[in-house]
Design a protein around this motif. Sequence first.
Motif, PDB file in Angstrom:
ATOM      1  N   UNK A 138       0.701  -0.980  -0.010  1.00  0.00           N
ATOM      2  CA  UNK A 138      -0.162  -0.108   0.606  1.00  0.00           C
ATOM      3  C   UNK A 138       0.926   1.298  -0.196  1.00  0.00           C
ATOM      4  N   UNK A 139       2.071   1.450   1.226  1.00  0.00           N
ATOM      5  CA  UNK A 139       3.082   2.749   1.084  1.00  0.00           C
ATOM      6  C   UNK A 139       3.543   2.801  -0.435  1.00  0.00           C
ATOM      7  N   UNK A 140       3.522   1.480  -0.995  1.00  0.00           N
ATOM      8  CA  UNK A 140       4.750   1.686  -2.276  1.00  0.00           C
ATOM      9  C   UNK A 140       3.609   1.931  -3.549  1.00  0.00           C
ATOM     10  N   UNK A 141       2.423   1.595  -3.024  1.00  0.00           N
ATOM     11  CA  UNK A 141       1.148   1.738  -4.330  1.00  0.00           C
ATOM     12  C   UNK A 141       1.263   0.790  -5.654  1.00  0.00           C
ATOM     13  N   UNK A 142       1.048  -0.126  -4.781  1.00  0.00           N
ATOM     14  CA  UNK A 142       1.581  -1.868  -5.391  1.00  0.00           C
ATOM     15  C   UNK A 142      -0.590  -2.620  -5.301  1.00  0.00           C
ATOM     16  N   UNK A 143      -0.492  -2.694  -6.400  1.00  0.00           N
ATOM     17  CA  UNK A 143      -1.841  -3.731  -5.935  1.00  0.00           C
ATOM     18  C   UNK A 143      -1.591  -5.565  -5.543  1.00  0.00           C
ATOM     19  N   UNK A 165       1.756  -6.183  -7.420  1.00  0.00           N
ATOM     20  CA  UNK A 165       1.836  -6.159  -9.276  1.00  0.00           C
ATOM     21  C   UNK A 165       1.859  -4.199  -8.718  1.00  0.00           C
ATOM     22  N   UNK A 166       3.199  -4.373  -9.279  1.00  0.00           N
ATOM     23  CA  UNK A 166       4.379  -2.709  -9.671  1.00  0.00           C
ATOM     24  C   UNK A 166       5.246  -2.895  -9.707  1.00  0.00           C
ATOM     25  N   UNK A 167       6.106  -1.604 -11.001  1.00  0.00           N
ATOM     26  CA  UNK A 167       7.203  -1.152 -11.212  1.00  0.00           C
ATOM     27  C   UNK A 167       8.073  -1.756 -10.035  1.00  0.00           C
ATOM     28  N   UNK A 168       9.202  -2.834 -10.315  1.00  0.00           N
ATOM     29  CA  UNK A 168       9.863  -3.118  -9.569  1.00  0.00           C
ATOM     30  C   UNK A 168       9.868  -4.744  -7.973  1.00  0.00           C
ATOM     31  N   UNK A 170       9.625  -7.233  -7.591  1.00  0.00           N
ATOM     32  CA  UNK A 170      10.005  -8.386  -8.057  1.00  0.00           C
ATOM     33  C   UNK A 170      11.818  -8.456  -7.157  1.00  0.00           C
ATOM     34  N   UNK A 171      12.346  -6.692  -7.664  1.00  0.00           N
ATOM     35  CA  UNK A 171      13.298  -6.799  -7.200  1.00  0.00           C
ATOM     36  C   UNK A 171      13.682  -5.496  -5.609  1.00  0.00           C
ATOM     37  N   UNK A 172      12.440  -4.856  -4.881  1.00  0.00           N
ATOM     38  CA  UNK A 172      12.411  -4.825  -3.843  1.00  0.00           C
ATOM     39  C   UNK A 172      12.256  -5.907  -3.301  1.00  0.00           C
ATOM     40  N   UNK A 173      11.622  -6.988  -3.212  1.00  0.00           N
ATOM     41  CA  UNK A 173      10.971  -7.934  -2.132  1.00  0.00           C
ATOM     42  C   UNK A 173      11.920  -9.339  -2.170  1.00  0.00           C
ATOM     43  N   UNK A 174      13.024  -9.157  -3.551  1.00  0.00           N
ATOM     44  CA  UNK A 174      13.921 -10.617  -3.400  1.00  0.00           C
ATOM     45  C   UNK A 174      14.106 -11.219  -2.296  1.00  0.00           C
ATOM     46  N   UNK A 175      14.275  -9.872  -1.496  1.00  0.00           N
ATOM     47  CA  UNK A 175      15.938 -10.450  -0.560  1.00  0.00           C
ATOM     48  C   UNK A 175      14.377 -11.056   0.677  1.00  0.00           C
ATOM     49  N   UNK A 176      13.463 -11.284   0.827  1.00  0.00           N
ATOM     50  CA  UNK A 176      13.038 -11.438   1.267  1.00  0.00           C
ATOM     51  C   UNK A 176      12.823 -13.106   1.476  1.00  0.00           C
ATOM     52  N   UNK A 177      12.785 -13.654   0.493  1.00  0.00           N
ATOM     53  CA  UNK A 177      13.483 -15.263   0.888  1.00  0.00           C
ATOM     54  C   UNK A 177      13.634 -16.362   2.059  1.00  0.00           C
ATOM     55  N   UNK A 178      13.367 -16.385   2.692  1.00  0.00           N
ATOM     56  CA  UNK A 178      13.517 -17.434   3.802  1.00  0.00           C
ATOM     57  C   UNK A 178      12.952 -17.592   4.943  1.00  0.00           C
ATOM     58  N   UNK A 179      13.635 -18.296   6.147  1.00  0.00           N
ATOM     59  CA  UNK A 179      13.281 -18.776   7.117  1.00  0.00           C
ATOM     60  C   UNK A 179      12.823 -16.690   7.883  1.00  0.00           C
ATOM     61  N   UNK A 180      12.067 -16.613   9.020  1.00  0.00           N
ATOM     62  CA  UNK A 180      11.639 -15.322   9.057  1.00  0.00           C
ATOM     63  C   UNK A 180      11.254 -16.104  10.773  1.00  0.00           C
ATOM     64  N   UNK A 181      11.582 -15.830  11.788  1.00  0.00           N
ATOM     65  CA  UNK A 181      11.614 -16.684  12.994  1.00  0.00           C
ATOM     66  C   UNK A 181      10.887 -15.542  14.242  1.00  0.00           C
ATOM     67  N   UNK A 182       9.246 -15.798  15.035  1.00  0.00           N
ATOM     68  CA  UNK A 182       9.547 -14.949  16.265  1.00  0.00           C
ATOM     69  C   UNK A 182       9.636 -15.569  17.081  1.00  0.00           C
ATOM     70  N   UNK A 183       9.889 -14.452  18.405  1.00  0.00           N
ATOM     71  CA  UNK A 183      10.107 -14.949  19.821  1.00  0.00           C
ATOM     72  C   UNK A 183       8.627 -14.071  20.453  1.00  0.00           C
ATOM     73  N   UNK A 329       7.529  -1.971  11.840  1.00  0.00           N
ATOM     74  CA  UNK A 329       8.237  -2.758  10.101  1.00  0.00           C
ATOM     75  C   UNK A 329       6.757  -3.522  10.227  1.00  0.00           C
ATOM     76  N   UNK A 330       5.876  -4.143  11.086  1.00  0.00           N
ATOM     77  CA  UNK A 330       4.866  -5.533  11.230  1.00  0.00           C
ATOM     78  C   UNK A 330       3.682  -4.041  10.212  1.00  0.00           C
ATOM     79  N   UNK A 331       4.001  -2.881  10.601  1.00  0.00           N
ATOM     80  CA  UNK A 331       3.442  -1.993   9.611  1.00  0.00           C
ATOM     81  C   UNK A 331       3.193  -1.581   7.990  1.00  0.00           C
ATOM     82  N   UNK A 332       4.131  -1.727   8.146  1.00  0.00           N
ATOM     83  CA  UNK A 332       4.619  -2.429   7.375  1.00  0.00           C
ATOM     84  C   UNK A 332       5.963  -0.986   6.954  1.00  0.00           C
TER      85      UNK A 332
END
Length: 355
Positions: A138-143, A165-168, A170-183, A329-332
Amino acid sequence: MNERARQALARFRELDQLLSSPEVASNVAKLKELGRERASLEELGVAATEYERLEKAIADAKEMLDAGDPELAELAQAELDESEPALESLEEKLKVLSLPKDPDDSRNAIVEIRAGTGGDEAALFAAEVYRMYSRYADHKGWRTEVLEANETEIGGVKEIVFSLQGEGAFGRMRWESGVHRVQRVPQTEAGGRIHTSAVSVAVLPEAEEVDVEIDPAELRIDVYRSQGPGGQSVNTTDSAVRITHIPTGLVVTCQDEKSQHKNKAKALRVLRSRLLEAEREAAAKERADARRAQIGTGDRSEKIRTYNFPQNRVTDHRIGWSVHDIDGVLGGSLDGLFDALQEAIIEQQLAGGKS
């Protein structure tokens, strides 16, 4: 100007010519491919063209200085005082812009989030990670479009697949792949003990129909009645779709829509993107170290981040980045983290590392 920048500028100008040619204009797949490549080179092309202009301006000014005319010399010196620092600054910018880029960075993204260890708590956190990304979009104007979701009775998700859906994207999000741990102390835990749960994230470049050709004869398509939390039927018709790609064994399901046709279309979008990613991974293996980044492999099995609620801290383990603002962070509010990741990647590349 460094050699990589000169080569990129030459390619940028070549692409302008190719895109205006009748042969490319009549080939939709080629037009999109070359258009995507040109877009990835546009910032560099503009900077390199300005670099050439400054080089010429400096050369002309030096000739004027050598002419011996006092009035011309004053003008020439003023030109040099302005152009030489600008050229030096542009030289540094071109070093960054001419670093190798992934041509898929300009694509939309398909994001898959799956609950891992932690049972119901992991499913609840998976839903929070989805909301984090949708708020960032939403902040980036993506759908944001949900393609498939497997929800739990208490508001979590075992698995959710969606597109950004928005320009770039994948380029912005690509490094999010992996394990996200919560404590944290789970909502499902009455004893007040801190638990550790995890979700896995995979980010794929969204493929278009022209990118991946799928032979209908290689697909097995099953339809069934969609199910809600707890296994109860949520539809009275067989609208859910399961598509199996026989050559690879990839299976995609979709039951988010009430229309079988819409579910099939969404499932095919995910299947194309997974097949495109498989092609990318195969090419990466051939290049071996050329793809393996110190910043992270992009593998969904790699632990990349911890969200520690008792300490109000989010830490990205790949670059040692931390911020004490879990709600933000969780708010985007992810641009600070994404910028830090990008800077680290650039530093590694400039130092001779690969991405």
